[in-house]
Design a protein around this motif. Sequence first.
Motif, PDB file in Angstrom:
ATOM      1  N   SER A 193      -1.787   8.895  -8.312  1.00  0.00           N
ATOM      2  CA  SER A 193      -3.194   9.131  -7.967  1.00  0.00           C
ATOM      3  C   SER A 193      -3.327   9.644  -6.538  1.00  0.00           C
ATOM      4  N   ARG A 194      -2.510   9.127  -5.630  1.00  0.00           N
ATOM      5  CA  ARG A 194      -2.576   9.622  -4.246  1.00  0.00           C
ATOM      6  C   ARG A 194      -2.097  11.074  -4.153  1.00  0.00           C
ATOM      7  N   GLU A 195      -1.096  11.424  -4.942  1.00  0.00           N
ATOM      8  CA  GLU A 195      -0.608  12.809  -4.974  1.00  0.00           C
ATOM      9  C   GLU A 195      -1.704  13.746  -5.483  1.00  0.00           C
ATOM     10  N   THR A 232       0.739   3.424  -6.536  1.00  0.00           N
ATOM     11  CA  THR A 232      -0.325   4.440  -6.690  1.00  0.00           C
ATOM     12  C   THR A 232       0.111   5.817  -6.195  1.00  0.00           C
ATOM     13  N   ASP A 236       0.810  -1.226   0.000  1.00  0.00           N
ATOM     14  CA  ASP A 236       0.000   0.000   0.000  1.00  0.00           C
ATOM     15  C   ASP A 236       0.840   1.272   0.000  1.00  0.00           C
ATOM     16  N   ASN A 237       2.062   1.200   0.495  1.00  0.00           N
ATOM     17  CA  ASN A 237       2.920   2.389   0.563  1.00  0.00           C
ATOM     18  C   ASN A 237       3.923   2.449  -0.581  1.00  0.00           C
TER      19      ASN A 237
END
Length: 199
Positions: free
Chosen positions: A135-137, A132, A128-129
């Motif tokens: 998109s998270r940014e 993506t 999870d880290n």
Amino acid sequence: PRVPNSDGIHQAQAYISGQLKSGGCPVEEHDFTAHSPALGDIPMKNIVAKIPGTSNGIVILATHYDTIRIPGFVGADDSGSGTGTLLELARVLCSRKEKPPVNVWVTFFDGEETQANFGSKQDVQWDDNNATFGSREMAASMALSGELKNTRAMILTDMIGPPGLKIKRDTNSTPWLQKTIWSTAARLGYSNVDRKSVV
């Protein structure tokens, strides 16, 4: 191959921006740095063509253009097919004289693939880290600017180029949006690419 911060991805960035601009699209490039536990800090870039609409609503059409770090992996389908599709959609949307009813953001994410080095596809590990990032940014930036509350929908295109394509219905997607997309596809004669499944 187009792994983040490589010659390949820099060429892809120039190509995407150039194609969008040649189609008359307003282009924004958003540089950011992501941190991968395996690789450290990595410079990345999201590219967005923001097509103004007649209201403050936002619909995001998105894909990623980076490739996973596997030797010899060129990403013709994962991520080339989505990128090609959105470049053509942007060309069509930006050439229209009438404004759409909402703002349409045609978005190309960097750093969506997991950021570690793998020997083969079987070795890939998702964290999870560690993926993506693009998109998270964008989501964090939109939350800070207040634009997130105006977002009406996001449609992601990825891996849509193989022959005999069967698109799965993602059970995690927004039901009304999924229904709209599938009913529109059926009306246009594309129901043969639909395969109901639980993802």
